[in-house]
Motif scaffolding. Sequence first.
Motif, PDB file in Angstrom:
ATOM      1  N   LEU A  18     -28.526  38.463 -20.702  1.00 53.51           N
ATOM      2  CA  LEU A  18     -29.344  38.064 -21.833  1.00 53.51           C
ATOM      3  C   LEU A  18     -30.524  37.235 -21.355  1.00 53.51           C
ATOM      4  O   LEU A  18     -30.442  36.516 -20.362  1.00 53.51           O
ATOM      5  N   ASP A  57     -34.211  33.173 -24.028  1.00 56.98           N
ATOM      6  CA  ASP A  57     -34.340  32.989 -25.476  1.00 56.98           C
ATOM      7  C   ASP A  57     -33.053  33.381 -26.194  1.00 56.98           C
ATOM      8  O   ASP A  57     -32.583  32.670 -27.077  1.00 56.98           O
ATOM      9  N   ALA A  58     -32.493  34.529 -25.830  1.00 57.16           N
ATOM     10  CA  ALA A  58     -31.258  34.985 -26.469  1.00 57.16           C
ATOM     11  C   ALA A  58     -30.129  33.994 -26.219  1.00 57.16           C
ATOM     12  O   ALA A  58     -29.388  33.641 -27.145  1.00 57.16           O
ATOM     13  N   ASN A  59     -29.992  33.524 -24.983  1.00 57.60           N
ATOM     14  CA  ASN A  59     -28.943  32.553 -24.671  1.00 57.60           C
ATOM     15  C   ASN A  59     -29.116  31.274 -25.483  1.00 57.60           C
ATOM     16  O   ASN A  59     -28.133  30.730 -26.003  1.00 57.60           O
ATOM     17  N   ILE A  90     -28.796  39.620 -32.172  1.00 53.76           N
ATOM     18  CA  ILE A  90     -29.726  38.900 -31.301  1.00 53.76           C
ATOM     19  C   ILE A  90     -29.558  39.340 -29.852  1.00 53.76           C
ATOM     20  O   ILE A  90     -30.540  39.533 -29.135  1.00 53.76           O
ATOM     21  N   ALA A  91     -28.318  39.531 -29.426  1.00 59.76           N
ATOM     22  CA  ALA A  91     -28.065  39.948 -28.045  1.00 59.76           C
ATOM     23  C   ALA A  91     -28.639  41.334 -27.758  1.00 59.76           C
ATOM     24  O   ALA A  91     -29.104  41.606 -26.643  1.00 59.76           O
ATOM     25  N   PRO A  93     -35.509  38.565 -28.960  1.00 56.57           N
ATOM     26  CA  PRO A  93     -34.581  37.800 -29.787  1.00 56.57           C
ATOM     27  C   PRO A  93     -35.261  36.914 -30.834  1.00 56.57           C
ATOM     28  O   PRO A  93     -34.766  36.790 -31.958  1.00 56.57           O
ATOM     29  N   ARG A 152     -36.245  39.007 -33.706  1.00 55.42           N
ATOM     30  CA  ARG A 152     -35.062  39.418 -34.462  1.00 55.42           C
ATOM     31  C   ARG A 152     -34.619  38.313 -35.404  1.00 55.42           C
ATOM     32  O   ARG A 152     -34.259  38.557 -36.552  1.00 55.42           O
TER      33      ARG A 152
END
Length: 76
Positions: free
Chosen positions: A5, A8-10, A44-45, A50, A53
């Motif tokens: 990921l 940003d996603a994390n 999101i992942a 992300p 989203r």
Amino acid sequence: MTATLSADANRIIAQLRAGQAAGTAAGLGSPNWDAFHDLLVELIAEAPDPKARVCEIADLLTSHRARTGRPVGGAR
């Protein structure tokens, strides 16, 4: 979720999980609460962007609230 990921996603997923844990600790937890957060994490992942989203999800929730006339938070 086997792909690596983005940062940003994390970050976003960590914030969601912290909010979910806080809500559960406050007595707001339920299977539906968990399923909703799991869906958000999945969306999101899987997103190429992300942050975009999250904006799409927020726009969807806002437009739904406007159509139903209900306040945010599920109050009826």
